[in-house]
Write a protein that holds these residues in place. Structure first.
Motif, PDB file in Angstrom:
ATOM      1  N   CYS A  57       0.886  -1.107  -0.064  1.00 52.09           N
ATOM      2  CA  CYS A  57       0.039  -0.012  -0.032  1.00 52.09           C
ATOM      3  C   CYS A  57       0.808   1.216  -0.096  1.00 52.09           C
ATOM      4  N   HIS A  58       2.054   1.312   0.615  1.00 50.05           N
ATOM      5  CA  HIS A  58       2.724   2.376   0.645  1.00 50.05           C
ATOM      6  C   HIS A  58       3.549   2.644  -0.888  1.00 50.05           C
ATOM      7  N   LEU A  59       3.953   1.678  -1.415  1.00 50.83           N
ATOM      8  CA  LEU A  59       4.478   2.044  -2.931  1.00 50.83           C
ATOM      9  C   LEU A  59       3.167   2.276  -3.768  1.00 50.83           C
ATOM     10  N   ILE A  60       2.130   1.671  -3.605  1.00 50.69           N
ATOM     11  CA  ILE A  60       1.143   1.886  -4.486  1.00 50.69           C
ATOM     12  C   ILE A  60       0.476   3.626  -4.307  1.00 50.69           C
ATOM     13  N   SER A  61       0.242   3.999  -2.971  1.00 52.22           N
ATOM     14  CA  SER A  61       0.028   5.099  -2.605  1.00 52.22           C
ATOM     15  C   SER A  61       0.822   6.202  -3.266  1.00 52.22           C
ATOM     16  N   ALA A  62       2.193   5.964  -2.871  1.00 52.42           N
ATOM     17  CA  ALA A  62       3.197   6.871  -3.439  1.00 52.42           C
ATOM     18  C   ALA A  62       3.262   7.115  -4.827  1.00 52.42           C
ATOM     19  N   MET A  63       3.179   6.161  -5.407  1.00 51.73           N
ATOM     20  CA  MET A  63       3.092   6.154  -6.898  1.00 51.73           C
ATOM     21  C   MET A  63       1.974   6.880  -7.494  1.00 51.73           C
TER      22      MET A  63
END
Length: 97
Positions: A57-63
């Protein structure tokens, strides 16, 4: 009928395709709706091709936050704790809103 998948990547690609297809059924009522849809689709397509990124979720949200911000679409990256009352535990989660 649920399709059979030979790999995690095959499953992720199917999920990505289904999410993108269903995304077009919803009206966002936002002046930059097309840009938002493109950012979402780009994020899903990338994740479907990158097995180590699935479920992050952190990677997806940041992207998604970066893609939207680069288009001038106002959004906020949120990182917080979520409580799972059934498991009596908390975990870190993030999302873009």
């Amino acid at each position: 009928m649920i399709p059979h998948f030979n790999s995690k990547l095959e499953f992720l690609q199917f999920l990505s395709d289904e999410c993108i297809k269903n995304m077009k059924k919803f009206e966002l009522n936002h002046q930059q709706e097309i840009g938002i849809q493109k950012a979402y689709a780009s994020t899903l397509n990338y994740l479907a091709k990158t097995e180590e990124a699935s479920g992050g979720c952190h990677l997806i949200s940041a992207m998604l936050h970066i893609l939207l911000s680069e288009q001038g679409i106002e959004n906020k990256l949120v990182i917080g704790e979520v409580e799972d009352y059934e498991a009596n535990t908390q975990f870190s989660h993030s999302w873009s809103k």
